[in-house]
Design an enzyme around this catalytic site. Structure first.
Site, PDB file in Angstrom:
ATOM      1  N   LYS A  56      30.481 -18.299 -25.049  1.00 54.26           N
ATOM      2  CA  LYS A  56      29.857 -18.152 -26.364  1.00 54.26           C
ATOM      3  C   LYS A  56      29.043 -19.403 -26.691  1.00 54.26           C
ATOM      4  O   LYS A  56      29.440 -20.525 -26.371  1.00 54.26           O
ATOM      5  CB  LYS A  56      30.926 -17.933 -27.443  1.00 54.26           C
ATOM      6  CG  LYS A  56      31.779 -16.681 -27.239  1.00 54.26           C
ATOM      7  CD  LYS A  56      30.976 -15.412 -27.410  1.00 54.26           C
ATOM      8  CE  LYS A  56      31.857 -14.165 -27.361  1.00 54.26           C
ATOM      9  NZ  LYS A  56      32.408 -13.879 -26.034  1.00 54.26           N
ATOM     10  N   ASP A  57      27.922 -19.192 -27.361  1.00 55.47           N
ATOM     11  CA  ASP A  57      26.988 -20.263 -27.693  1.00 55.47           C
ATOM     12  C   ASP A  57      27.634 -21.271 -28.634  1.00 55.47           C
ATOM     13  O   ASP A  57      28.366 -20.902 -29.547  1.00 55.47           O
ATOM     14  CB  ASP A  57      25.751 -19.648 -28.355  1.00 55.47           C
ATOM     15  CG  ASP A  57      24.562 -20.589 -28.371  1.00 55.47           C
ATOM     16  OD1 ASP A  57      24.765 -21.819 -28.392  1.00 55.47           O
ATOM     17  OD2 ASP A  57      23.426 -20.097 -28.379  1.00 55.47           O
ATOM     18  N   ARG A  58      27.331 -22.548 -28.429  1.00 55.72           N
ATOM     19  CA  ARG A  58      27.866 -23.547 -29.359  1.00 55.72           C
ATOM     20  C   ARG A  58      27.030 -23.646 -30.628  1.00 55.72           C
ATOM     21  O   ARG A  58      27.516 -24.134 -31.653  1.00 55.72           O
ATOM     22  CB  ARG A  58      27.960 -24.921 -28.678  1.00 55.72           C
ATOM     23  CG  ARG A  58      26.652 -25.636 -28.411  1.00 55.72           C
ATOM     24  CD  ARG A  58      26.915 -26.923 -27.650  1.00 55.72           C
ATOM     25  NE  ARG A  58      25.723 -27.675 -27.335  1.00 55.72           N
ATOM     26  CZ  ARG A  58      25.240 -28.662 -28.088  1.00 55.72           C
ATOM     27  NH1 ARG A  58      25.862 -28.990 -29.214  1.00 55.72           N
ATOM     28  NH2 ARG A  58      24.156 -29.312 -27.725  1.00 55.72           N
TER      29      ARG A  58
END
Length: 354
Positions: free
Chosen positions: A93-95
């Site tokens: 998942k994108d930070r």
């Protein structure tokens, strides 16, 4: 010295379903504008229903902002006293977002310490749910991802955009792999050309969970495989048949798919196999990567269709979208079929590195 006007060797932008993008917009202006929640165990993801489960792995559902998945996994391993490769998760998942996802921690026979460990984790990230499970979580095991996104400075004709969104909900979009898979300016593809296929399954020290060049080779190999899929899909989009099954489509799929290249190339038959082989043959630098591997050819859906797509205009140039996608499909790919997106998180990264 290379020519500054030299074209990129590999394209990283592919045809849209209609040939045009009717709108421009800013993506990820703030982390709050990009929310994604992983759905895995609905019975224990609510606030009232509990499912304690049983097994050697303690699973925790966390909300995080500003931290990528692999960093959180390493930190959780340190807290739980297990090894990094003993922490499982279903997807990266994108930070630059607010994300909710599950992690599994290998803690056999330590149920009595679960409450204390959860309290320690909660000091770093909100713990939304927890349960015991019999095995480590694997990539793609979750049911879906729920997205709640806000696009800003949306331009273009509003009626045309609403019409494009309606078509997206009905038919879907080409299921391209996102450009992030290929590295900055296609850097992973450049590295893939030099991969030794015989070393793809070897990792440093010969141990599971090791790092080193082996895992990097797998990353580059995966990028090449994904890029070839995109090239085949692009040809189908250009021909206007990307949402229909063609003769030779593997019967078990029941929907239009494209090749994830492997040993023997493609599992398609008839004219479809000939078409796919012809596209890949145009890229011999990648085709040769698969000649010495034992990786089985696989298929991937050509169409990504956002489920329960809803959109709302918050003001004249701000648009909120909510939808579900299955594992392995990308919100940016869905949006990129309609919007020319400017990812604001990339500019923030560049400022931090300068």
């Amino acid at each position: 010295m290379s020519d500054v006007n030299e074209l990129p060797r590999w394209r990283l932008d592919w045809p849209t379903s209609t040939g045009v993008r009717p709108s421009k917009a800013l993506l990820k202006a703030t982390p709050e504008d990009f929310r994604v929640a992983e759905q895995l165990w609905p019975a224990c993801e609510g606030f009232e229903v509990k499912d304690a489960g049983t097994g050697e792995h303690l699973c925790v559902r966390l909300e995080k902002t500003g931290d990528n998945t692999e960093y959180v996994a390493r930190e959780l391993a340190a807290m739980a006293g297990c090894k990094a490769f003993e922490v499982g998760f279903c997807g990266l998942k994108d930070r630059h977002a607010i994300t909710v996802q599950w992690f599994s921690l290998y803690c056999p026979g330590q149920e009595a310490g679960d409450a204390a460990l959860l309290a320690t984790i909660a000091e770093r990230w909100p713990v939304l749910a927890s349960r015991r499970h019999a095995r480590k979580l694997r990539r793609g095991e979750h049911l879906n991802n729920r997205f709640d996104l806000v696009l800003r400075q949306v331009s273009g004709d509003r009626a045309a955009l609403d019409q494009a969104l309606t078509l997206l909900a009905e038919r879907g979009a080409p299921n391209y792999f996102g450009p992030q898979r290929f590295g900055i300016d296609g850097g992973n593809l450049a590295q893939a050309v030099n991969v030794d296929p015989s070393r793809l399954n070897r990792k440093k020290g010969g141990r599971r969970g090791g790092g080193g060049s082996g895992s990097k080779n797998v990353l580059y190999f995966s990028a090449a495989r994904s890029w070839l899929f995109n090239e085949v899909l692009a040809q189908r989009v250009t021909a206007g048949n990307w949402f229909a099954c063609l003769p030779g489509e593997p019967a078990e799929d029941g929907a239009p798919t494209g090749p994830l290249w492997g040993d023997g190339g493609t599992s398609a038959g008839e004219d479809l196999a000939s078409f796919e082989r012809a596209v890949v043959a145009g890229h011999p630098e990648f085709e040769k990567l698969f000649l010495s591997t034992r990786m089985k050819p696989e298929r991937r859906a050509l169409v990504t269709r956002p489920e329960q797509l809803h959109w709302q205009w918050l003001d004249e140039c701000t648009l909120r979208l909510q939808f579900f996608l299955p594992p392995g499909q990308y919100a940016t790919t869905v949006l990129g079929d309609i919007f020319e997106l400017q990812d604001m998180s990339l500019s923030r990264d560049n400022k931090q590195e300068s």
